[in-house]
Design a protein around this motif. Structure first.
Motif, PDB file in Angstrom:
ATOM      1  N   TYR A 162       0.838  -1.194   0.000  1.00  0.00           N
ATOM      2  CA  TYR A 162       0.000   0.000   0.000  1.00  0.00           C
ATOM      3  C   TYR A 162       0.872   1.242   0.000  1.00  0.00           C
ATOM      4  CZ  TYR A 162       0.991   0.730   4.952  1.00  0.00           C
ATOM      5  OH  TYR A 162       1.616   0.968   6.132  1.00  0.00           O
ATOM      6  N   THR A 163       0.309   2.314  -0.493  1.00  0.00           N
ATOM      7  CA  THR A 163       0.978   3.605  -0.515  1.00  0.00           C
ATOM      8  C   THR A 163       0.016   4.652   0.008  1.00  0.00           C
ATOM      9  OG1 THR A 163       2.249   2.967  -2.467  1.00  0.00           O
ATOM     10  CG2 THR A 163       2.155   5.309  -1.967  1.00  0.00           C
ATOM     11  N   LYS A 164       0.469   5.459   0.931  1.00  0.00           N
ATOM     12  CA  LYS A 164      -0.361   6.534   1.462  1.00  0.00           C
ATOM     13  C   LYS A 164      -0.279   7.731   0.507  1.00  0.00           C
ATOM     14  CE  LYS A 164      -1.103   9.319   5.560  1.00  0.00           C
ATOM     15  NZ  LYS A 164      -0.638   9.615   6.920  1.00  0.00           N
ATOM     16  N   PHE A 165      -1.441   8.299   0.191  1.00  0.00           N
ATOM     17  CA  PHE A 165      -1.521   9.462  -0.694  1.00  0.00           C
ATOM     18  C   PHE A 165      -2.105  10.644   0.069  1.00  0.00           C
ATOM     19  CE2 PHE A 165      -1.015   6.266  -3.840  1.00  0.00           C
ATOM     20  CZ  PHE A 165      -0.565   6.885  -4.992  1.00  0.00           C
ATOM     21  N   GLU A 166      -1.555  11.818  -0.182  1.00  0.00           N
ATOM     22  CA  GLU A 166      -2.098  13.070   0.347  1.00  0.00           C
ATOM     23  C   GLU A 166      -2.142  14.077  -0.785  1.00  0.00           C
ATOM     24  OE1 GLU A 166      -0.078  14.521   3.795  1.00  0.00           O
ATOM     25  OE2 GLU A 166      -0.415  12.662   4.909  1.00  0.00           O
ATOM     26  N   LYS A 167      -3.303  14.641  -1.022  1.00  0.00           N
ATOM     27  CA  LYS A 167      -3.514  15.625  -2.080  1.00  0.00           C
ATOM     28  C   LYS A 167      -3.083  15.092  -3.445  1.00  0.00           C
ATOM     29  CE  LYS A 167      -3.030  19.488   1.065  1.00  0.00           C
ATOM     30  NZ  LYS A 167      -2.290  20.704   1.395  1.00  0.00           N
ATOM     31  N   GLY A 168      -3.336  13.818  -3.691  1.00  0.00           N
ATOM     32  CA  GLY A 168      -3.041  13.219  -4.981  1.00  0.00           C
ATOM     33  C   GLY A 168      -1.596  12.825  -5.211  1.00  0.00           C
ATOM     34  N   GLU A 169      -0.742  12.981  -4.214  1.00  0.00           N
ATOM     35  CA  GLU A 169       0.676  12.641  -4.350  1.00  0.00           C
ATOM     36  C   GLU A 169       1.046  11.511  -3.389  1.00  0.00           C
ATOM     37  OE1 GLU A 169       2.827  14.000  -6.550  1.00  0.00           O
ATOM     38  OE2 GLU A 169       1.137  15.150  -7.344  1.00  0.00           O
ATOM     39  N   PRO A 170       1.846  10.536  -3.840  1.00  0.00           N
ATOM     40  CA  PRO A 170       2.277   9.463  -2.932  1.00  0.00           C
ATOM     41  C   PRO A 170       3.223  10.004  -1.863  1.00  0.00           C
ATOM     42  CG  PRO A 170       3.358   9.254  -5.062  1.00  0.00           C
ATOM     43  CD  PRO A 170       2.366  10.372  -5.179  1.00  0.00           C
ATOM     44  N   GLN A 171       3.052   9.499  -0.658  1.00  0.00           N
ATOM     45  CA  GLN A 171       3.879   9.931   0.472  1.00  0.00           C
ATOM     46  C   GLN A 171       4.872   8.835   0.842  1.00  0.00           C
ATOM     47  OE1 GLN A 171       3.508  13.135   1.787  1.00  0.00           O
ATOM     48  NE2 GLN A 171       2.229  13.254  -0.050  1.00  0.00           N
ATOM     49  N   GLY A 172       5.752   8.496  -0.060  1.00  0.00           N
ATOM     50  CA  GLY A 172       6.777   7.481   0.204  1.00  0.00           C
ATOM     51  C   GLY A 172       6.622   6.274  -0.700  1.00  0.00           C
ATOM     52  N   GLU A 173       7.471   5.302  -0.465  1.00  0.00           N
ATOM     53  CA  GLU A 173       7.488   4.065  -1.233  1.00  0.00           C
ATOM     54  C   GLU A 173       6.381   3.125  -0.762  1.00  0.00           C
ATOM     55  OE1 GLU A 173       9.599   3.263  -3.807  1.00  0.00           O
ATOM     56  OE2 GLU A 173      10.126   5.372  -3.662  1.00  0.00           O
ATOM     57  N   PRO A 174       5.931   2.223  -1.630  1.00  0.00           N
ATOM     58  CA  PRO A 174       4.937   1.219  -1.216  1.00  0.00           C
ATOM     59  C   PRO A 174       5.488   0.350  -0.079  1.00  0.00           C
ATOM     60  CG  PRO A 174       5.162   1.250  -3.591  1.00  0.00           C
ATOM     61  CD  PRO A 174       6.246   2.110  -3.040  1.00  0.00           C
ATOM     62  N   LYS A 175       4.635   0.053   0.902  1.00  0.00           N
ATOM     63  CA  LYS A 175       5.030  -0.764   2.045  1.00  0.00           C
ATOM     64  C   LYS A 175       4.235  -2.065   2.015  1.00  0.00           C
ATOM     65  CE  LYS A 175       5.960   3.274   4.859  1.00  0.00           C
ATOM     66  NZ  LYS A 175       5.594   4.040   6.027  1.00  0.00           N
ATOM     67  N   PRO A 176       4.843  -3.169   2.437  1.00  0.00           N
ATOM     68  CA  PRO A 176       4.108  -4.453   2.464  1.00  0.00           C
ATOM     69  C   PRO A 176       2.941  -4.396   3.442  1.00  0.00           C
ATOM     70  CG  PRO A 176       6.447  -4.780   2.908  1.00  0.00           C
ATOM     71  CD  PRO A 176       6.213  -3.309   2.850  1.00  0.00           C
ATOM     72  N   LEU A 177       1.848  -5.035   3.076  1.00  0.00           N
ATOM     73  CA  LEU A 177       0.677  -5.138   3.919  1.00  0.00           C
ATOM     74  C   LEU A 177       0.843  -6.376   4.767  1.00  0.00           C
ATOM     75  CD1 LEU A 177      -2.009  -3.669   4.349  1.00  0.00           C
ATOM     76  CD2 LEU A 177      -3.029  -5.247   2.739  1.00  0.00           C
ATOM     77  N   VAL A 178       0.913  -6.215   6.088  1.00  0.00           N
ATOM     78  CA  VAL A 178       1.177  -7.324   6.997  1.00  0.00           C
ATOM     79  C   VAL A 178      -0.064  -7.564   7.837  1.00  0.00           C
ATOM     80  CG1 VAL A 178       2.664  -8.153   8.843  1.00  0.00           C
ATOM     81  CG2 VAL A 178       3.589  -6.650   7.092  1.00  0.00           C
ATOM     82  N   ASN A 179      -0.406  -8.865   8.028  1.00  0.00           N
ATOM     83  CA  ASN A 179      -1.568  -9.219   8.862  1.00  0.00           C
ATOM     84  C   ASN A 179      -1.278  -8.978  10.307  1.00  0.00           C
ATOM     85  OD1 ASN A 179      -2.944  -9.952   6.637  1.00  0.00           O
ATOM     86  ND2 ASN A 179      -2.656 -12.136   6.925  1.00  0.00           N
TER      87      ASN A 179
END
Length: 62
Positions: A45-62
């Motif tokens: 997943y990647t966190k977005f703010e105002k249409g821009e990614p806020q960093g690299e994609p991070k693994p989704l962990v259970n």
């Protein structure tokens, strides 16, 4: 209404169950490590703010 909806599954969960059932029904000589490893899913997943990614994609962990 479809059976998977009545069972409370999403379509992706339904497909996962169906695929796992097909893989387990294969003849033993067809159940190779490559085939059986296909049930593993990696999500990021990647966190977005105002249409821009806020960093690299991070693994989704259970």
């Amino acid at each position: 209404m479809s059976a998977w909806r009545k069972a409370g599954l999403t379509y992706n969960a339904y497909l996962s169950v169906a695929a796992k059932t097909v893989r387990s029904a294969l003849k033993p000589e067809a159940q190779t490590a490559a085939v059986l490893s296909r049930d593993r899913v990696d999500s990021k997943y990647t966190k977005f703010e105002k249409g821009e990614p806020q960093g690299e994609p991070k693994p989704l962990v259970n």
